[in-house]
Scaffold this motif. Structure first.
Motif, PDB file in Angstrom:
ATOM      1  N   ASN A 171       0.812  -1.234   0.000  1.00 36.08           N
ATOM      2  CA  ASN A 171       0.000   0.000   0.000  1.00 36.08           C
ATOM      3  C   ASN A 171       0.843   1.280   0.000  1.00 36.08           C
ATOM      4  O   ASN A 171       0.329   2.365   0.224  1.00 36.08           O
ATOM      5  CB  ASN A 171      -0.944  -0.006   1.211  1.00 36.08           C
ATOM      6  CG  ASN A 171      -0.156  -0.013   2.525  1.00 36.08           C
ATOM      7  OD1 ASN A 171       1.038  -0.342   2.549  1.00 36.08           O
ATOM      8  ND2 ASN A 171      -0.825   0.345   3.607  1.00 36.08           N
ATOM      9  N   LYS A 172       2.147   1.147  -0.227  1.00 36.10           N
ATOM     10  CA  LYS A 172       3.026   2.324  -0.196  1.00 36.10           C
ATOM     11  C   LYS A 172       3.733   2.549  -1.542  1.00 36.10           C
ATOM     12  O   LYS A 172       4.837   3.110  -1.596  1.00 36.10           O
ATOM     13  CB  LYS A 172       4.080   2.157   0.919  1.00 36.10           C
ATOM     14  CG  LYS A 172       3.500   2.127   2.323  1.00 36.10           C
ATOM     15  CD  LYS A 172       2.940   3.483   2.727  1.00 36.10           C
ATOM     16  CE  LYS A 172       2.124   3.370   4.013  1.00 36.10           C
ATOM     17  NZ  LYS A 172       1.394   4.615   4.295  1.00 36.10           N
ATOM     18  N   ALA A 173       3.069   2.132  -2.600  1.00 33.96           N
ATOM     19  CA  ALA A 173       3.689   2.202  -3.933  1.00 33.96           C
ATOM     20  C   ALA A 173       3.917   3.637  -4.405  1.00 33.96           C
ATOM     21  O   ALA A 173       4.769   3.891  -5.244  1.00 33.96           O
ATOM     22  CB  ALA A 173       2.822   1.457  -4.953  1.00 33.96           C
ATOM     23  N   SER A 174       3.168   4.587  -3.849  1.00 38.76           N
ATOM     24  CA  SER A 174       3.286   5.958  -4.364  1.00 38.76           C
ATOM     25  C   SER A 174       4.218   6.847  -3.526  1.00 38.76           C
ATOM     26  O   SER A 174       4.326   8.042  -3.771  1.00 38.76           O
ATOM     27  CB  SER A 174       1.896   6.594  -4.419  1.00 38.76           C
ATOM     28  OG  SER A 174       1.364   6.625  -3.110  1.00 38.76           O
ATOM     29  N   VAL A 175       4.869   6.243  -2.521  1.00 43.82           N
ATOM     30  CA  VAL A 175       5.737   7.073  -1.665  1.00 43.82           C
ATOM     31  C   VAL A 175       7.022   7.467  -2.401  1.00 43.82           C
ATOM     32  O   VAL A 175       7.716   6.611  -2.936  1.00 43.82           O
ATOM     33  CB  VAL A 175       6.092   6.311  -0.360  1.00 43.82           C
ATOM     34  CG1 VAL A 175       7.105   7.108   0.469  1.00 43.82           C
ATOM     35  CG2 VAL A 175       4.854   6.015   0.467  1.00 43.82           C
ATOM     36  N   PRO A 176       7.355   8.774  -2.440  1.00 42.98           N
ATOM     37  CA  PRO A 176       8.658   9.186  -2.994  1.00 42.98           C
ATOM     38  C   PRO A 176       9.705   8.985  -1.896  1.00 42.98           C
ATOM     39  O   PRO A 176       9.866   9.838  -1.020  1.00 42.98           O
ATOM     40  CB  PRO A 176       8.444  10.672  -3.310  1.00 42.98           C
ATOM     41  CG  PRO A 176       7.340  11.114  -2.393  1.00 42.98           C
ATOM     42  CD  PRO A 176       6.559   9.918  -1.941  1.00 42.98           C
ATOM     43  N   TRP A 177      10.390   7.828  -1.936  1.00 41.58           N
ATOM     44  CA  TRP A 177      11.174   7.388  -0.771  1.00 41.58           C
ATOM     45  C   TRP A 177      12.283   8.349  -0.352  1.00 41.58           C
ATOM     46  O   TRP A 177      12.485   8.611   0.834  1.00 41.58           O
ATOM     47  CB  TRP A 177      11.732   5.975  -1.005  1.00 41.58           C
ATOM     48  CG  TRP A 177      10.633   4.965  -0.997  1.00 41.58           C
ATOM     49  CD1 TRP A 177      10.116   4.297  -2.073  1.00 41.58           C
ATOM     50  CD2 TRP A 177       9.853   4.550   0.140  1.00 41.58           C
ATOM     51  NE1 TRP A 177       9.077   3.490  -1.686  1.00 41.58           N
ATOM     52  CE2 TRP A 177       8.895   3.614  -0.328  1.00 41.58           C
ATOM     53  CE3 TRP A 177       9.863   4.865   1.500  1.00 41.58           C
ATOM     54  CZ2 TRP A 177       7.957   3.010   0.508  1.00 41.58           C
ATOM     55  CZ3 TRP A 177       8.945   4.254   2.339  1.00 41.58           C
ATOM     56  CH2 TRP A 177       8.008   3.340   1.840  1.00 41.58           C
ATOM     57  N   GLN A 178      13.018   8.858  -1.327  1.00 41.55           N
ATOM     58  CA  GLN A 178      14.120   9.756  -0.952  1.00 41.55           C
ATOM     59  C   GLN A 178      13.595  10.951  -0.166  1.00 41.55           C
ATOM     60  O   GLN A 178      14.074  11.271   0.923  1.00 41.55           O
ATOM     61  CB  GLN A 178      14.877  10.234  -2.201  1.00 41.55           C
ATOM     62  CG  GLN A 178      16.029  11.162  -1.835  1.00 41.55           C
ATOM     63  CD  GLN A 178      16.757  11.736  -3.044  1.00 41.55           C
ATOM     64  OE1 GLN A 178      16.246  11.713  -4.167  1.00 41.55           O
ATOM     65  NE2 GLN A 178      17.951  12.250  -2.839  1.00 41.55           N
ATOM     66  N   LYS A 179      12.589  11.586  -0.726  1.00 45.95           N
ATOM     67  CA  LYS A 179      12.027  12.792  -0.113  1.00 45.95           C
ATOM     68  C   LYS A 179      11.370  12.474   1.234  1.00 45.95           C
ATOM     69  O   LYS A 179      11.570  13.184   2.231  1.00 45.95           O
ATOM     70  CB  LYS A 179      10.993  13.372  -1.078  1.00 45.95           C
ATOM     71  CG  LYS A 179      10.806  14.848  -0.938  1.00 45.95           C
ATOM     72  CD  LYS A 179       9.886  15.377  -2.015  1.00 45.95           C
ATOM     73  CE  LYS A 179       9.474  16.798  -1.680  1.00 45.95           C
ATOM     74  NZ  LYS A 179       8.548  17.360  -2.649  1.00 45.95           N
TER      75      LYS A 179
END
Lengths: 266, 266
Positions: free
Chosen positions: B82-90
């Motif tokens: 459910n976290k496919a849209s997270v911009p991980w770096q930011k």
């Protein structure tokens, strides 16, 4: 040259010690002594008092703000008569916190004054051009601006070089006789890491926060918020509120203070 | 290639996130999770747990010791469905302390593993050659050795390059199948400041404290405590107690972890 120095009545001639200093300004409330906060001057005077068993006043080439660093700050003090054999660099470095280092000490006569004998100063300001992160190793030493238009900044900086009234680049709080200063050079060089741009500014003297205000103005040009020709306008307007905001202290480093030949080590 | 990775039963294919990390190791008890001490892994897992509202395990390319820094450590974790849209770096940089930065994030498949997919690593060690002081700005990042005989160190380093049994350069504490490693290069370059000498070591893998033990041995040669030909002797003796002392952690930085082409960003 400097009439303000008191003549010390003494059997022996005054021996003045010139110290060259590097410090990480992150943990200090600036250079100048404050009663209840750690300052660079305060730390050095405390170390000298331990060595000399009495208070010793030091005089810096100028104050650096809280958070500003140095690689080549200069200060002097008068050597107590019974301390002629102290190896000052070694003795001070043994006592000082490792956030302050004496990189050189030199014995001079009473005509030398760290502030009044200085003929020029060089500051270096580190800009971090990568927008998404700062290397943690550099977080206390750079201002993260993101990408900048270097060509415009270079053109703008050319307008600041020379003898000008830098009133618009001076923050209030210190009385000065004249707000005229001669900027002898502004150069843009590769910083320590490829993500960095270092700006080196040399002048015969700097007004309060003048280096940080010049950087603030140059960055506003680099970010295309101001056209580079605007820098002439700021100079001629001579009023601080129209000039872009002061750059953060942590990017600034006092690199060098220059003195006439006779006050240098050989 | 890596048989040890569990196949996750799921409706969707596993999405693995590759993080490239920079950290100032000064304030951490190393990479590896510890219950009661701040570690790099611990900080990142805590940040991920905040974003994902459940524990997320990360896997580093290897552990770094307490005080060791990184500019290019690599780690991976499996992205919750459910976290496919997270911009991980930011997202991570917004939560992490500024002593840790994600310099890049990359979406990969489950065949990538930060440790087992790595083909080589590069460490950089910073030596400070000036005997009387260290710039405070560099105090957590260098080992002050004073002047060194660079030519002898270069000759000695040539003896270590290649495929060798590096048992004499391994500290005990971790079980390994083989103590053979291939060092593909040792280079000596100008460090960040003129007073610094940086030693860059690349190998297909490093045993426990192998980089710091190689530096310790090279410095013993640079200080003329051991002749450069002795480095072959250390290798062939295959016993740690005869080898010079481990270099301090603070001078070491994990610069880069290399992976096959398909796991790199384009």
């Amino acid at each position: 040259m400097d009439k303000s120095i008191k003549v010390v009545k003494s059997a022996q001639p005054v021996v003045r010690v010139k110290l060259t200093l590097a410090y990480d300004g992150s943990g200090f409330h600036g250079w100048q002594l404050q009663p209840d906060a750690p300052t660079v001057q305060g730390c050095i005077e405390k170390a000298l008092e331990r060595i000399c068993s009495r208070p010793v006043r030091i005089h810096g080439s100028g104050r650096t703000d809280a958070g500003v660093h140095a690689l080549g700050q200069v200060a002097h003090f008068d050597q107590p008569e019974n301390k002629a054999s102290v190896p000052w660099q070694k003795a001070l470095n043994a006592i000082l916190p490792d956030s302050i280092r004496v990189t050189r000490s030199l014995i001079l006569g009473p005509d030398f004054h760290a502030r009044f004998s200085a003929v020029s100063k060089t500051y270096c300001y580190n800009l971090w051009l990568e927008p998404d992160y700062v290397f943690p190793q550099r977080r206390n030493f750079v201002w993260k601006t993101g990408p900048l238009d270097l060509e415009s900044m270079k053109k703008g900086s050319d307008l600041l070089v020379g003898k000008h009234d830098f009133r618009a680049f001076m923050n209030s709080g210190t009385e000065v006789r004249s707000t005229q200063r001669k900027v002898t050079g502004i150069s843009f060089i590769q910083g320590l890491y490829p993500q960095e741009l270092a700006v080196r500014i040399t002048a015969d003297g700097f007004l309060k926060q003048m280096a940080r205000n010049i950087i603030g103005a140059l960055v506003s040009v680099g970010r295309q918020k101001n056209h580079w020709t605007k820098l002439s306008r700021f100079l001629s307007d001579k009023t601080r509120p129209l000039t872009p905001a002061t750059a953060p202290a942590r990017g600034l480093c006092l690199e060098k203070v220059e003195y006439p030949e006779k006050y240098r080590a050989h």
